[in-house]
Design a protein around this motif. Structure first.
Motif: not given
Length: 249
Positions: A224-245
């Motif tokens: 349903v969706e394809y996206s390219n998202t750009y985050f300000a690296a100084d303002r956010i950390e991307l955490d991979i959730d390994h608990e949810t399959p």
């Protein structure tokens, strides 16, 4: 003494700003919550005070530091937000409890023909009509991300109009009869932000943006969706959730 490359093609003030940013992240100045004076920094990097001043000015524009006339340069009190990426990734839910206010604005929308990359991501024929949206999300009036998303234009022809009213991707998909969707792939990379991202996120030239290239699909597998998202690296950390399959992370 810090090392800066004088023939690297990257301006000295940008290199210094990046090194100061890393030092702040590593807690080097946490005892005083302020940077050394311009003279001390100029000696540290073996540059003139004007170059140091340019580096500090860029960090101030990005909200990393604040300059108080007659007092010095203080480290801004904000910390990076944590954004979890898992099987059910939702921007507002992922940042819940970390900010006072969270909002998004639709900057651009148009119908276009799918490129080979977009067509493959959405499992469409190349040249098929797709809806392209550009959105900027902010937290506490600070821009966090710039997202470019594509949706099947035949299936969702008025997606932009519905988003302008409902202001939520999830809500719009529900209005099309899609009650749930999941993340089936995410690819994360880091880049120097392009001019439009610099403008939308209020960053200085040379700033780093984290990019996520993602595909969302209905639980049954239809994309349903394809996206390219750009985050300000100084303002956010991307955490991979390994608990949810999840797949593709």
């Amino acid at each position: 003494m810090e090392f800066v490359e004088r023939r690297s093609g990257i301006s000295l003030w940008r290199q210094i700003a990046d090194q100061i940013r890393i030092a702040i992240s590593n807690g080097e100045f946490s005892d005083t919550d302020m940077l050394p004076g311009e003279l001390a920094l100029a000696k540290r990097f073996e540059v003139n005070r004007h170059t140091v001043r340019s580096a500090i000015a860029s960090l101030a524009r990005e909200g990393v530091v604040r300059v108080e006339q007659g007092r010095g340069t203080f480290i801004a009190g904000h910390q990076r937000l944590h954004y979890p990426i898992g099987r059910r990734t939702r921007f507002s839910a992922g940042l819940a409890g970390q900010t006072r206010t969270l909002s998004g604005s639709l900057k651009e929308s148009r119908m276009e023909t799918a490129s080979a990359q977009v067509a493959q991501a959405l499992a469409l024929d190349p040249g098929a009509p797709v809806v392209r949206l550009v959105r900027v999300s902010t937290a506490d009036d600070v821009p966090l991300s710039r997202a470019i998303s594509w949706f099947d234009g035949t299936r969702f022809p008025d997606f932009a109009e519905r988003l302008a009213k409902q202001r939520s991707i999830t809500a719009v998909l529900k209005s099309f009869g899609i009650d749930d969707y999941v993340r089936i792939s995410t690819r994360i990379s880091a880049h120097h932000a392009d001019p439009q991202t610099l403008e939308d996120l209020r960053l200085s030239p040379g700033a780093i943006a984290l990019r996520t290239e993602a595909i969302n699909a209905e639980v049954g597998g239809r994309r349903v969706e394809y996206s390219n998202t750009y985050f300000a690296a100084d303002r956010i950390e991307l955490d991979i959730d390994h608990e949810t399959p999840s797949t593709g992370l």
